[in-house]
Design an enzyme around this catalytic site. Structure first.
Site, PDB file in Angstrom:
ATOM      1  N   ASP A   8       8.317  20.962  -8.077  1.00  0.00           N
ATOM      2  CA  ASP A   8       8.445  22.509  -7.781  1.00  0.00           C
ATOM      3  C   ASP A   8       9.551  22.571  -7.114  1.00  0.00           C
ATOM      4  O   ASP A   8      10.459  21.867  -6.666  1.00  0.00           O
ATOM      5  CB  ASP A   8       7.092  23.113  -7.750  1.00  0.00           C
ATOM      6  CG  ASP A   8       6.874  22.790  -5.750  1.00  0.00           C
ATOM      7  OD1 ASP A   8       7.597  22.022  -5.423  1.00  0.00           O
ATOM      8  OD2 ASP A   8       5.682  23.376  -5.491  1.00  0.00           O
ATOM      9  N   CYS A  65       5.304  18.088  -5.367  1.00  0.00           N
ATOM     10  CA  CYS A  65       5.458  19.570  -4.767  1.00  0.00           C
ATOM     11  C   CYS A  65       5.394  19.342  -3.105  1.00  0.00           C
ATOM     12  O   CYS A  65       5.512  18.437  -2.599  1.00  0.00           O
ATOM     13  CB  CYS A  65       4.175  20.236  -5.563  1.00  0.00           C
ATOM     14  SG  CYS A  65       2.462  19.788  -5.007  1.00  0.00           S
ATOM     15  N   THR A  67       2.885  19.451  -1.067  1.00  0.00           N
ATOM     16  CA  THR A  67       1.703  18.235  -0.652  1.00  0.00           C
ATOM     17  C   THR A  67       1.607  17.206  -1.654  1.00  0.00           C
ATOM     18  O   THR A  67       0.977  16.169  -1.158  1.00  0.00           O
ATOM     19  CB  THR A  67       0.413  19.223  -0.311  1.00  0.00           C
ATOM     20  OG1 THR A  67       0.035  19.643  -1.838  1.00  0.00           O
ATOM     21  CG2 THR A  67       0.375  20.096   0.559  1.00  0.00           C
ATOM     22  N   HIS A  98      -6.108  -1.404  -9.596  1.00  0.00           N
ATOM     23  CA  HIS A  98      -7.732  -1.053  -9.829  1.00  0.00           C
ATOM     24  C   HIS A  98      -7.678   0.104 -10.779  1.00  0.00           C
ATOM     25  O   HIS A  98      -8.698   0.164 -11.620  1.00  0.00           O
ATOM     26  CB  HIS A  98      -8.381  -0.854  -8.478  1.00  0.00           C
ATOM     27  CG  HIS A  98      -8.577  -2.036  -7.651  1.00  0.00           C
ATOM     28  ND1 HIS A  98      -9.035  -2.042  -6.483  1.00  0.00           N
ATOM     29  CD2 HIS A  98      -7.871  -3.276  -7.695  1.00  0.00           C
ATOM     30  CE1 HIS A  98      -9.172  -3.405  -5.977  1.00  0.00           C
ATOM     31  NE2 HIS A  98      -8.328  -4.226  -6.719  1.00  0.00           N
ATOM     32  N   HIS A 133     -12.171  -3.811 -13.441  1.00  0.00           N
ATOM     33  CA  HIS A 133     -11.482  -2.513 -13.266  1.00  0.00           C
ATOM     34  C   HIS A 133     -11.587  -1.556 -14.463  1.00  0.00           C
ATOM     35  O   HIS A 133     -11.428  -0.669 -14.659  1.00  0.00           O
ATOM     36  CB  HIS A 133     -10.328  -2.604 -12.626  1.00  0.00           C
ATOM     37  CG  HIS A 133     -10.322  -3.271 -11.309  1.00  0.00           C
ATOM     38  ND1 HIS A 133     -10.852  -2.888 -10.184  1.00  0.00           N
ATOM     39  CD2 HIS A 133      -9.806  -4.483 -10.642  1.00  0.00           C
ATOM     40  CE1 HIS A 133     -10.962  -3.770  -9.213  1.00  0.00           C
ATOM     41  NE2 HIS A 133     -10.243  -4.698  -9.549  1.00  0.00           N
TER      42      HIS A 133
HETATM   43  C1  RB5 Z   1       3.987  25.694  -2.805  1.00  0.00           C
HETATM   44  O1  RB5 Z   1       4.223  26.467  -1.642  1.00  0.00           O
HETATM   45  C2  RB5 Z   1       2.755  24.708  -2.470  1.00  0.00           C
HETATM   46  O2  RB5 Z   1       1.711  25.557  -2.658  1.00  0.00           O
HETATM   47  C3  RB5 Z   1       3.223  23.674  -3.404  1.00  0.00           C
HETATM   48  O3  RB5 Z   1       4.479  22.865  -3.474  1.00  0.00           O
HETATM   49  C4  RB5 Z   1       2.084  22.533  -3.309  1.00  0.00           C
HETATM   50  O4  RB5 Z   1       2.087  21.988  -1.988  1.00  0.00           O
HETATM   51  C5  RB5 Z   1       0.710  22.771  -3.689  1.00  0.00           C
HETATM   52  O5  RB5 Z   1      -0.125  21.918  -3.900  1.00  0.00           O
END
Ligand code: RB5
Length: 152
Positions: A8, A65, A67, A98, A133
């Site tokens: 993203d 993204c 996180t 696994h 597995h």
């Molecule tokens: C975008 O602001 C953020 O929500 C996205 O990059 C991600 O972290 C979502 O899981």
């Protein structure tokens, strides 16, 4: 090995750096993410990479993204995808050995580039161990298919 990569707006530079890193190691890398820092919803990129993996257009997918969580959740909604979201190499490696993960996601706001490279390396170099597995992965697939029955 062909790798699909998607991201993203939070992960443009991380995506470009990882793509360049993988290409320098001889991997073919298809870009399914955005190259712009304009807002770009992570499910779009997660779904694109996941579909490329299940179509067999690429062998494995990497999704980034902020996180790694949202894009990983989106990818895991595609039938046949097993995406691990992680921020350290141990889980990345074991998830292949696994769980035979076919996608990896991580966060551009969580890990630095050198740690991201290490995570990617461990994941790409690991091999599925099969055996017991495989049975467990088959159980996961049956949950996905709606045919799962608990064996007591
Ligand atoms: C975008 O602001 C953020 O929500 C996205 O990059 C991600 O972290 C979502 O899981």
């Amino acid at each position: 090995m062909r790798i699909g990569i998607g991201n993203d707006h939070t992960a443009v530079q991380m995506k470009l750096d990882i793509k360049e890193y993988l290409e320098s190691k001889g991997y073919e890398v298809n870009n399914y993410g955005t190259d712009s820092t304009d807002r770009f919803d992570y499910p779009i990129a997660g779904e694109r990479v996941a579909q490329a993996v299940v179509r067999g257009e690429v062998d494995r997918g990497i999704a980034i993204c902020g996180t790694g969580v949202g894009i990983g959740l989106a990818a895991n909604k595609v039938h046949g995808i097993r995406c691990v979201t992680c921020s350290e190499p141990y889980s990345a490696k074991l998830s292949k050995q696994h769980n035979n993960t076919n996608m990896l996601s991580f966060g551009s706001r969580v890990v630095g580039l050198e740690l991201a490279k290490m995570i990617v390396d461990e994941w790409l170099n690991a091999e599925f161990e099969g055996g017991r597995h495989q049975r467990r992965i088959d159980m996961i697939a049956s949950i996905e298919d709606g045919t799962y029955k608990e064996n007591k």
